[in-house]
Every structure is written in structure tokens, then in C-alpha cells.
Design a protein around this motif. Structure first.
Motif, PDB file in Angstrom:
ATOM      1  N   HIS A  97       0.854  -1.188   0.000  1.00 47.94           N
ATOM      2  CA  HIS A  97       0.000   0.000   0.000  1.00 47.94           C
ATOM      3  C   HIS A  97       0.895   1.245   0.000  1.00 47.94           C
ATOM      4  CE1 HIS A  97      -3.996  -1.715   0.354  1.00 47.94           C
ATOM      5  NE2 HIS A  97      -3.561  -2.553   1.287  1.00 47.94           N
ATOM      6  N   GLU A 157      -6.956  -5.934  -6.418  1.00 49.95           N
ATOM      7  CA  GLU A 157      -7.706  -4.795  -5.896  1.00 49.95           C
ATOM      8  C   GLU A 157      -7.262  -3.546  -6.668  1.00 49.95           C
ATOM      9  OE1 GLU A 157      -6.904  -4.518  -1.754  1.00 49.95           O
ATOM     10  OE2 GLU A 157      -7.499  -6.594  -1.335  1.00 49.95           O
ATOM     11  N   TYR A 215      -7.467   0.773  -6.971  1.00 51.46           N
ATOM     12  CA  TYR A 215      -7.780   2.015  -6.279  1.00 51.46           C
ATOM     13  C   TYR A 215      -7.467   3.202  -7.177  1.00 51.46           C
ATOM     14  CZ  TYR A 215      -7.645  -1.199  -2.356  1.00 51.46           C
ATOM     15  OH  TYR A 215      -7.879  -2.271  -1.534  1.00 51.46           O
ATOM     16  N   ASP A 219      -9.023   8.417  -3.826  1.00 51.92           N
ATOM     17  CA  ASP A 219      -8.989   7.503  -2.687  1.00 51.92           C
ATOM     18  C   ASP A 219      -7.538   7.237  -2.287  1.00 51.92           C
ATOM     19  OD1 ASP A 219      -9.589   5.556  -0.780  1.00 51.92           O
ATOM     20  OD2 ASP A 219      -9.867   3.965  -2.273  1.00 51.92           O
ATOM     21  N   GLU A 260      -6.623   4.174  -0.191  1.00 50.57           N
ATOM     22  CA  GLU A 260      -6.886   2.848  -0.762  1.00 50.57           C
ATOM     23  C   GLU A 260      -7.960   2.084   0.028  1.00 50.57           C
ATOM     24  OE1 GLU A 260      -2.602   1.467  -2.295  1.00 50.57           O
ATOM     25  OE2 GLU A 260      -2.549   2.468  -0.339  1.00 50.57           O
ATOM     26  N   LYS A 261      -9.052   2.752   0.253  1.00 51.59           N
ATOM     27  CA  LYS A 261     -10.149   2.150   1.016  1.00 51.59           C
ATOM     28  C   LYS A 261     -11.216   1.506   0.136  1.00 51.59           C
ATOM     29  CE  LYS A 261      -9.882   5.272   5.024  1.00 51.59           C
ATOM     30  NZ  LYS A 261     -10.610   6.303   5.815  1.00 51.59           N
ATOM     31  N   SER A 262     -11.409   2.027  -1.080  1.00 58.98           N
ATOM     32  CA  SER A 262     -12.526   1.581  -1.928  1.00 58.98           C
ATOM     33  C   SER A 262     -11.998   0.846  -3.151  1.00 58.98           C
ATOM     34  CB  SER A 262     -13.369   2.783  -2.377  1.00 58.98           C
ATOM     35  OG  SER A 262     -13.903   3.467  -1.258  1.00 58.98           O
ATOM     36  N   ASN A 263     -12.143  -0.458  -3.137  1.00 59.34           N
ATOM     37  CA  ASN A 263     -11.720  -1.307  -4.245  1.00 59.34           C
ATOM     38  C   ASN A 263     -12.718  -1.170  -5.398  1.00 59.34           C
ATOM     39  OD1 ASN A 263     -10.852  -3.317  -5.973  1.00 59.34           O
ATOM     40  ND2 ASN A 263     -11.377  -5.012  -4.597  1.00 59.34           N
TER      41      ASN A 263
END
Length: 512
Positions: free
Chosen positions: A364, A464, A466, A471, A474-477
Motif C-alpha cells: 500500500h 484490488e 484504487y 482515494d 486505498e479504502k474503496s476497491n
């Protein structure tokens, strides 16, 4: 090899040849000194010039004020050894020899501090190949005197994968990254030989004495010995600068700070205890050594490093060579989560998450995007900023261009010298990482997109996705919404991966 977009680059002269009878002075005027400072586990948000509010870093901030900040710079890997391999060889993790921390355990009890003290053949990590070409070799080729100070972590004593056989004329520091788990070691290395410090043996992970009061500072006295290794290495570093002031030099300062354990000079700890107030002690539950004031000590380590950088800059000025010296400051990976450090309290990741699962050890942004600052008087525009997307494998071609020599054909990098100087810059189509630890990971940066695979070695091949513009944490795939981007990244992951030679770094799920 990484594909790239080609944009016209302005030709930049390093400096006019000036008529001079002294060849050393002539060399100094033509070729700049290069100092590359690599912090250890320093998070993106742990410098004042990158938004830090609690830790004071006035000297590094001044380098940024007088130079340039890179806001999209990435380390070679999310942990120490592979990141350093990428830096020194110019090859990303899909091609690098070292793709994880390999302590070469087949030799024996390599994790026993006392065993390593008794037998130097147990120190160090699995070596790189003898024919490896490093930045040090290239700088020697360009006529530079080269030196390294700090933590090596890319070989072992009695092998050819040590600094003095990998391009560095002079070395003082830790050969082994496990030995660097204390700042009060019994010895360091000078070139190829141990030299002993005035310290007793206190093995990492030694807990408080039974019955000791954790709130009494005297309970922690056994962890505070005599010779602080960073003091010793800094003294040798400044001596090297003094000795080589009349010729071009390349210095790689791989400081172990602020990697745990939490150990720092008393004056800085006292400063931050006064600033932060009382706090709960750290008792060693997450490794390394207990610490009475963990927040104060962590901040103290970084400010101590900053203070020494200020001393180095002043030395360069006093010697009259500061204006002809490029200084680059970066970190080997993102902030850690163990050993009593507290990344959330310091906001160590800045805009990125940096706690367990998001910082060190993970691909990340909080694990691989790191701060980079560069200063070069009269070359770099003061107070400038670059959003150029760069990574550790770009350092080799950058320094080769500055030194006026050819970059090795097999590098994955591109020179960011134009970005340093404010000129048009060739850009990467994408950046690629893989990491065969913490479950096995791959990652791709493609324009504003970030793709990550996690738990590959558990059979997961789902990617995944992002959108970092929207974002950053990197919370919303959004992989399901952009199958074409996912496919493109999957193709990059196949193309950029070459099977690792070492079984330890192989991922059978990738065809190794």
C-alpha cells in the motif's frame, strides 16, 4: 524492462571546464559530490516539510526549502534488504536478486545475538552474486571516491557481497541488519574487519528485570550503554568528507535511524519528554527493547538524525564544497508498527495509512511511498516541488547521468535529473513491485491507478484497484468497475516478473 513514454529532454551540462593547474580542483569543479542519505523505516509524514507536527526536523526541512520535494517517490520494496538491493542495482523487484529479507538461516543459529558475536560467519544476509554491479561501482568508474556508512544488509562477512567488494572504497557500519537491532552493539565493521565498541552484550528482546518498576527510569538503565553506534558512524563519516574535500566523492549514508529499537541520546529524549509530557512505558511486547518514554524516544531518534544532517551541511559549507554537492534524502520503506513505535499517534504515514497491514511490509502507499528531498545549490530551484512518479530503481541512471557515465543496459530505471533541474522529464508508463512475504504481494502504479494483489501464496490472485486521485488511502476497491484497467495491470504483472533465482523469494502462484 519497464516501458516508458519518451519526451524530449533538454541537454544539461554539469558545469564548464575551467582552466586550472590543479587537477583535483578541476575535477571538483566539473563533477559534483553526491551524498545519498537513506533513513530506515521513516514514514512519508515524519518530516516537517511533509506535514509532520510533533517531530522537529528543521535541517531536513531547510534542504527542502533550498531544494526540491518529490511527492510521488517510491521505495524499492516495503522492507529493508530488498529495497536497498533495488536502490543499489537499479532493478525493480520483478528482476532484483534480493526480493525479501533472507537471513540465510541454513548457516546455524543466526538469530542468536550471542552466537553471532562468537562466530562472525553467522552475521549478515544471503549474499548477492559476485558479478553484481552497484551504484558504487559506477561512481568508481566515474572517478569518484566512494564510501558507505550505516546498515548494509546485502551480504555477509567472508563473502564477496560486502561494501568494499561491491563498489565502496570505505565502509563503517553494520554488515548485518540483525545486529542493527541494537544501537549499542559490541562491534561495527570498518571495511572488512570488526572493531569493538565499549558496550556489554545486551541481546535484542531482553525484557525488564523481574520485579522492576516499569515507571522508574532506572529500570531501563541496562539498555543504555556507552558507545551509541550512530555517533561512531557519524564521526567516521565527517572524517571521510574532510579527507576527500579536494576530489569528487560519492557517499551512501544508510543510517539505521529510526528503525526500532527505541534508543536515542538522552538530551533529545529529555527534550521530547518535556514537550510531550508523561506517557505509558513500552514493555517490549512487540519486540526489541522496553522503553520508558516511547513517543519521546522515537521523536528523539529522528531529531538526532536531523541534527547530524545539519552538522554535515555546515561542514560542507566550512570546507567550501557545499555549492558543488548534491544531497538526496529518502527512506527505505514506510513507517513501521512494532518495537514500541506508534505510527497513528505521529501520523507517520501523512495522507496514507501506516498501521499494521498498511505501512512497512505492505505494498500500500503507506508502505512504499516515501519522502524524497534533494538539494543542489544553483542547480535546483529553491522551494520547488515535483509530482514526477519515480522510484529507487531510477537512482542508478540519475547518478550515472550526473557523473557523466553510461547507465547499465539492464536497469529498469530512468534518470530523474531533468525533474531535479526543472526540465522536461521522461516518465514511466508504470511502476511495478512484488514481495514474497506477508502473504505474497504484487503492486502496480499506472497513472492515477494503483493495483494490489495480496495473499498470493494463499491462492488469492484477485487484484484490488484504487483510484489514488479520489482515494489516497486505498479504502474503496473499484476493480469491478474497471475491468479494462485490471486486465492491463494483470498483463504488466506477468510481463515484469522474472522467476526469482532464490527459492526463498519464489512464488509458485506466479509460475516460479
Amino acid at each position: 524492462m519497464t516501458s516508458r513514454k519518451t519526451i524530449l529532454i533538454a541537454v544539461v551540462g554539469i558545469g564548464p571546464l575551467l582552466s586550472c593547474t590543479n587537477e583535483k580542483v578541476k575535477q571538483r569543479q566539473v563533477k559534483p559530490n553526491i551524498i545519498y542519505i537513506l533513513a530506515d523505516d521513516l514514514g512519508y509524514g515524519e518530516l516537517g516539510c511533509f506535514g509532520q507536527k510533533r517531530i522537529e526536523t528543521p535541517n531536513i526541512d531547510r534542504l527542502a526549502k533550498n531544494g526540491i520535494r518529490f511527492t510521488q517517490h517510491y521505495s524499492g520494496a516495503p522492507v529493508c534488504a530488498p529495497s536497498r538491493c533495488v536502490l543499489l542495482t537499479g532493478k525493480h523487484m520483478g528482476h532484483a536478486q534480493v526480493r525479501g529479507n533472507d537471513e540465510w538461516g541454513a548457516r546455524g543459529d543466526v538469530w542468536s545475538y550471542k552466537s553471532m558475536l562468537a562466530d562472525s560467519t553467522l552475521e549478515g544476509q544471503r549474499p548477492m552474486a559476485d558479478e553484481t554491479i552497484t551504484i558504487g561501482h559506477k561512481m568508481q568508474e566515474a572517478g569518484y571516491k566512494t564510501a558507505m556508512f550505516g546498515k548494509w544488509g546485502l551480504g555477509a562477512p567472508h563473502t564477496n557481497s560486502i561494501p568494499t567488494k561491491m563498489g565502496f572504497d570505505f565502509f563503517v557500519g553494520y554488515n548485518c541488519q540483525r545486529m542493527a537491532h541494537t544501537y549499542f552493539p559490541t562491534h561495527l565493521y570498518k571495511n572488512e574487519t570488526r572493531f569493538h565498541l565499549n558496550n556489554d552484550t545486551i541481546a535484542p528482546n531482553t525484557k525488564l528485570d523481574k520485579g522492576a518498576d516499569p515507571y522508574d527510569i532506572n529500570s531501563y538503565k541496562k539498555y543504555e550503554l556507552n558507545d551509541y553506534s550512530s555517533d561512531v558512524m557519524f564521526d567516521e563519516l565527517t572524517g571521510f568528507v574532510e579527507e576527500n574535500k579536494d576530489r569528487p566523492f560519492f557517499m551512501y549514508w544508510a543510517t539505521p535511524i529510526p528503525h526500532a529499537p527505541l534508543q536515542a541520546p538522552k538530551k533529545w529524549i529529555d527534550y521530547y519528554v518535556n514537550k510531550f509530557g508523561d506517557e505509558e512505558p513500552y514493555l517490549g511486547e512487540q519486540g526489541y527493547f522496553p522503553c520508558r518514554y516511547p513517543h519521546a524516544t522515537y521523536a528523539a531518534m529522528i531529531s538526532y538524525l536531523d541534527e547530524n544532517i545539519g552538522k554535515l551541511v555546515q561542514q560542507l559549507k566550512d570546507l567550501g564544497i557545499y555549492d558543488n554537492t548534491l544531497i538526496v534524502f529518502a527512506s527505505d520503506n514506510g513507517a513501521t508498527y512494532n518495537g514500541g513505535t506508534d505510527s497513528p499517534w505521529f501520523n507517520s504515514g501523512g495522507p496514507f495509512k501506516s498501521e499494521m497491514g498498511w505501512g512497512k511490509g505492505y505494498t500500500h502507499e503507506g508502505g512504499i511511498r516515501t519522502p524524497m528531498v534533494a538539494s543542489w545549490p544553483k542547480k535546483i530551484t529553491p522551494g520547488s516541488e515535483s509530482e514526477h512518479m519515480s522510484a529507487f530503481w531510477d537512482v542508478m541512471p540519475t547518478l550515472c547521468e550526473i557523473a557523466g557515465i553510461e547507465t547499465p543496459d539492464d536497469t529498469d530505471g530512468i534518470s530523474f535529473l531533468p525533474a531535479l533541474l526543472g526540465n522536461k522529464q521522461t516518465t514511466h508508463d508504470h511502476l511495478y513491485w512484488e514481495f514474497p512475504s506477508y502473504g505474497g504481494q504484487q503492486a502496480v502504479r499506472l497513472e492515477n491507478w494503483k493495483g494490489i494483489r495480496k495473499n498470493i501464496m494463499k491462492g488469492n490472485m484477485e487484484l484490488e484497484l484504487y483510484n489514488l486521485d479520489e482515494d489516497i488511502q486505498e479504502k474503496s476497491n473499484v476493480a469491478g468497475q474497471h475491468p479494462e484497467i485490471v486486465k492491463q495491470m494483470e498483463e504488466i504483472m506477468v510481463r515484469e516478473h522474472v522467476p526469482a533465482e532464490s527459492k526463498r523469494f519464489q512464488m509458485k502462484e506466479l509460475g516460479d
